[in-house]
Scaffold this motif. Structure first.
Motif, PDB file in Angstrom:
ATOM      1  N   UNK A   1      -7.879   5.599   2.047  1.00 59.97           N
ATOM      2  CA  UNK A   1      -8.706   4.370   1.769  1.00 59.97           C
ATOM      3  C   UNK A   1      -7.989   3.079   1.536  1.00 59.97           C
ATOM      4  N   UNK A   2      -6.676   3.026   1.130  1.00 58.33           N
ATOM      5  CA  UNK A   2      -6.000   1.718   0.892  1.00 58.33           C
ATOM      6  C   UNK A   2      -5.267   1.398   2.429  1.00 58.33           C
TER       7      UNK A   2
ATOM      8  N   UNK B   1      -6.408  10.985   0.184  1.00 62.17           N
ATOM      9  CA  UNK B   1      -7.878  10.235   0.345  1.00 62.17           C
ATOM     10  C   UNK B   1      -7.528   8.815  -0.378  1.00 62.17           C
ATOM     11  N   UNK B   2      -6.664   8.661  -1.277  1.00 59.76           N
ATOM     12  CA  UNK B   2      -6.516   7.456  -1.890  1.00 59.76           C
ATOM     13  C   UNK B   2      -5.477   6.528  -0.854  1.00 59.76           C
ATOM     14  N   UNK B   3      -4.512   7.377  -0.503  1.00 53.88           N
ATOM     15  CA  UNK B   3      -3.765   6.574   0.605  1.00 53.88           C
ATOM     16  C   UNK B   3      -4.421   6.055   1.921  1.00 53.88           C
TER      17      UNK B   3
ATOM     18  N   UNK C   1      -7.392  -4.562  -3.711  1.00 55.44           N
ATOM     19  CA  UNK C   1      -7.743  -4.865  -2.488  1.00 55.44           C
ATOM     20  C   UNK C   1      -9.308  -5.279  -2.234  1.00 55.44           C
TER      21      UNK C   1
ATOM     22  N   UNK D   1      -7.924   3.958  -7.653  1.00 57.07           N
ATOM     23  CA  UNK D   1      -6.619   3.640  -7.347  1.00 57.07           C
ATOM     24  C   UNK D   1      -6.355   2.022  -7.613  1.00 57.07           C
TER      25      UNK D   1
ATOM     26  N   UNK E   1       0.764  -1.079  -0.124  1.00 58.29           N
ATOM     27  CA  UNK E   1      -0.132   0.155  -0.060  1.00 58.29           C
ATOM     28  C   UNK E   1       0.959   1.318   0.004  1.00 58.29           C
TER      29      UNK E   1
ATOM     30  N   UNK F   1     -10.945   8.361  -5.212  1.00 57.93           N
ATOM     31  CA  UNK F   1      -9.829   7.302  -5.024  1.00 57.93           C
ATOM     32  C   UNK F   1     -10.217   5.957  -5.222  1.00 57.93           C
TER      33      UNK F   1
END
Lengths: 582, 230
Positions: free
Chosen positions: B140-141, B136-138, A61, A55, A34, A52
């Motif tokens: 989220x994951x 936001x993407x980080x 995931x 991504x 990640x 997002x």
């Protein structure tokens, strides 16, 4: 407890995931840290910076969490700690479908940009395959897959339509060169090249077939197109269905083997090239004993060897080149198109980034067949549009039919005013027509006789399925088969055609098999015809043998398998021709 | 040196290491239990590459920031990655050097260099934590494991700054905390994302093998010429 809480389909998806996992997939499932390095490599992310969920790591995931919950013990013991989550309902499957089909074109750009070597596209394709296996897929994918399974090509082109197209293209070619040899050979044995195409060419772009034919003709090539197994595209690549992938690839390979072709040349199609050249042997589990190459390579070789001459001045516009993801990023095929372009156009402008780093046309991964995702596809296409615009070229060349459609959509949507063309069109346009074309005469190698070659067999049965089965088995062994669906027709054909052998069903409406058999034996003209009774009613055997005529030459009970049938048929026919059939 | 410090710097470390090794062996065995798929197709027409070259290129990828667009475009991020991982490697090495070869830590320059490296790692760790929360993407994951692993390494690096001088005579607390954290780190690693280095050789091996065989690796590209101003 967990399995019981799942819907039937969800349960199947998890069960099949377990069977599908291999070391590469598991490595990609456990290897992601990640870090987010993949994020900006995806055209969907770049075009949707505020969302997002595009991504690549997030999309992966959604598959990874199912794996962790069910197959990785950290996820089994501490699911919340590693975001492991089971898939339970059909709604969950629908959500996953919208991600793996609607938010990713499997272009593999993120895989190439992952420091850990996580192959996101591999995971996405696996998820597609799992969903397809339980019938959860976009309608377009279902329709195209069905056509490829049932009709034999992904656009449902009927055999007659295909042959007729080749015939009229041949007529045009013959007319153009005023040479009866300037035709498209179909099912020619022992050809150097067997040329397989994308059904889109038959349906929407036959000019690419005639351009290729013109080049083969001018190069004096000993080539052919197959009457079957001609579709080198493979929707199994997009749907993730390895079974379909293997079956479609085998169809093509088997036909080349049957024709004893030396090289299978694939027309310009990125996913077709990847499926047939790179993935097909893996899906089908068999190696391929002949060479497979792109027509781009073939054309380049012709020019290098002086078999055709080209004048690049004939293509004066400014051209750029779009690398198909499947060609460049999954098969390393990117230098040859540029070398050929350099020979056939005067103004070539590189696109940036290029080769394995190029952006997807946005129509890849079967996206063109999934109309429900068109708005998001076209929105994400702004990246490709900017890339095209920056080249300043008037036309974009690509070695992929899918990309032709994808790029045409992008160009229309973003009003770029560019043309899309392929290398075969440019090469055919640049080719210099010599005053005299010499087409070498090739003498085919003697064909090894099939066991039943030269025998005429009348198959009589009122059940169409059995009639078709028996006929197919006997025809495959080289026999000439005539069919009759009732007793009267059988008698008439026996007198008219004088077959070497009759396979005769007993229970038929009208004149039954017993009557027909006795009539044959009582007619001196056809009395010596070999007869093999094939019946589903063994109790009738006595009635046949009790008739006051010579007994039948063979007797088989239904259901009959291929091996038994052939053994008996050969045995009966060898009695007639004890030293073999000439 | 007290007996407690001796225990945590030696016996406890060996126990934690042994535990980690056992879990890793189980993990590798589990991974190898899955069948590896193979490439049945003919190799690429590209003559300058092969499966072997692809594997080597793939393994070396991480040391070639120019080889991937992501590391080219985010070069500062790549530098952070290098410094952070160097600090972790130095930290692990230090946990062996202090109990078994303390002489190596005697020169002040070594201590200062390590402290600078650990300080940089702390700064990078804090920035990365901020990035995980703010992007936001980080966000989220990121899983709790992602946050915890990053926090653990950042705090561990911070503690290491004080442990690096290796002066139990001035107080054992920094060393005690450092070694206890190291032991916890060793025990926790096999269950966390930090164990990615265990998978790296596998994922990169198979990806490189296929990409080399197919002629994609080593990556070729024509770089965009820089605009010329006249």
């Amino acid at each position: 407890m967990i399995p019981n809480a799942r819907s039937h389909k969800a349960g199947k998806v998890v069960e099949r995931m377990g069977k599908k996992l291999n070391r590469q997939l598991v490595g990609s499932l456990v290897g992601c840290v990640h870090c987010g390095m993949c994020t900006e490599s995806c055209h969907y992310v770049l075009a949707n910076p505020d969302d997002p969920t595009y991504a690549p790591a997030y999309k992966a995931d959604q598959i990874r969490k199912i794996f962790k919950r069910n197959f990785d013990w950290t996820g089994k013991v501490f699911p919340w700690w590693v975001h492991a989550q089971d898939i339970r309902t059909d709604e969950d499957l629908e959500k996953l479908k919208d991600i793996v089909f609607g938010k990713c074109t499997n272009c593999r750009r993120c895989s190439l940009n992952c420091p850990m070597g996580v192959d996101f596209a591999l995971l996405n394709r696996m998820a597609r395959g799992l969903l397809v296996s339980v019938g959860v897929m976009p309608e377009g994918v279902a329709v195209v897959s069905k056509d490829q399974w049932e009709v034999g090509n992904q656009m449902g082109v009927l055999p007659q339509e295909y042959i007729e197209t080749l015939e009229w293209l041949s007529d045009e070619l013959e007319e153009e060169f005023k040479d009866p040899k300037a035709r498209i050979p179909i099912d020619k044995m022992d050809a150097e090249i067997v040329y397989a195409i994308n059904p889109r060419e038959v349906k929407y772009d036959p000019r690419t077939i005639s351009d290729a034919a013109r080049i083969f003709y001018l190069a004096g090539e000993n080539w052919t197109m197959p009457s079957e197994g001609w579709d080198m595209t493979n929707f199994g690549l997009f749907s993730g269905d390895d079974e379909l992938g293997g079956a479609v690839a085998l169809r093509v390979y088997d036909k080349v083997r049957e024709l004893r072709g030396k090289t299978l040349v694939l027309s310009e199609c990125g996913h077709g090239y990847r499926s047939t050249r790179c993935e097909g042997p893996n899906w089908s589990g068999k190696g391929v004993p002949f060479v497979i190459e792109s027509s781009v390579l073939t054309m380049l070789r012709y020019i290098r060897e002086g078999r055709i001459r080209v004048d690049k001045v004939k293509n004066k516009e400014s051209y750029t080149f779009h690398d198909s993801c499947n060609n460049a990023r999954s098969c390393g095929f990117f230098e040859e198109p540029r070398e050929l372009l350099d020979l056939v156009v005067t103004d070539f402008r590189e696109m940036y980034p290029n080769r394995a780093e190029n952006y997807c046309c946005t129509g890849g991964g079967g996206a063109m067949s999934m109309s429900e995702y068109t708005p998001q596809r076209l929105k994400s296409a702004v990246i490709k549009a900017d890339q095209l615009k920056a080249t300043g070229a008037k036309a974009v060349v690509t070695s992929c039919h899918n990309c032709v459609d994808g790029l045409t959509d992008v160009i229309r949507h973003y009003k770029l005013g560019m043309k899309v063309t392929q290398l075969v069109n440019l090469t055919a346009n640049a080719v210099i027509i010599p005053e005299k074309v010499s087409v070498p005469v090739f003498i085919p190698m003697p064909v090894e006789a099939l066991p039943l070659q030269g025998f005429k067999i009348l198959v009589v049965d009122d059940e169409p399925d059995i009639l078709a089965f028996l006929s197919a088995v006997l025809e495959d062994q080289g026999a000439t088969v005539i069919q009759a669906a009732d007793g009267e027709q059988a008698l008439a054909l026996t007198i008219e055609e004088k077959p070497d052998l009759i396979t005769l069903d007993l229970s038929m409406p009208g004149k039954n098999g017993g009557y027909v058999f006795e009539a044959i034996r009582n007619n001196p003209e056809i009395a010596s015809t070999k007869v093999c009774i094939i019946t589903g009613k063994p109790e009738l055997r006595r009635l046949i043998y009790e008739r006051p005529v010579a007994p039948p030459d063979g007797y088989l009970d239904k259901p009959v398998n291929e091996e038994t049938l052939l053994t008996n048929i050969r045995m009966i026919l060898e009695m007639k021709h004890p030293v073999g059939h000439a | 040196m007290s007996e407690t410090l001796r225990f945590v710097s030696d016996d406890l470390q060996l126990m934690a290491l042994s535990f980690m090794a056992i879990v890793y062996m189980i993990r590798i065995r589990w991974l190898l239990g899955f069948k590896a798929s193979r490439d049945r197709q003919a190799p690429s027409e590209r003559k300058d590459t092969s499966s072997f070259k692809g594997i080597v290129y793939s393994w070396a990828n991480i040391a070639m920031p120019w080889s991937m667009e992501s590391t080219r475009r985010m070069f500062p991020f790549y530098l952070q990655f290098m410094v952070f991982h160097l600090a972790v490697a130095a930290n692990i090495t230090m946990s062996f050097v202090i109990p078994y070869a303390p002489g190596l830590m005697k020169p002040m320059i070594v201590v200062r260099l390590l402290q600078i490296l650990f300080s940089a790692a702390v700064a990078i760790g804090c920035y990365r934590m901020y990035r995980r929360f703010s992007n936001p993407a980080m966000r989220l994951i990121s899983t709790p494991d992602d946050f915890f692993s990053l926090a653990l390494l950042t705090v561990w690096s911070f503690v290491s700054i004080f442990a690096a001088p290796n002066r139990p005579d001035l107080g054992e607390v920094p060393l005690m905390v450092y070694f206890i954290m190291t032991a916890f780190f060793l025990v926790y690693v096999p269950f966390s994302k930090i164990s990615h280095y265990l998978y790296y050789p596998f994922t990169r091996f198979y990806f490189g093998r296929t990409m080399g065989y197919r002629g994609v690796y080593p990556v070729k590209r024509a770089a965009q010429p820089k605009p010329t101003h006249t």
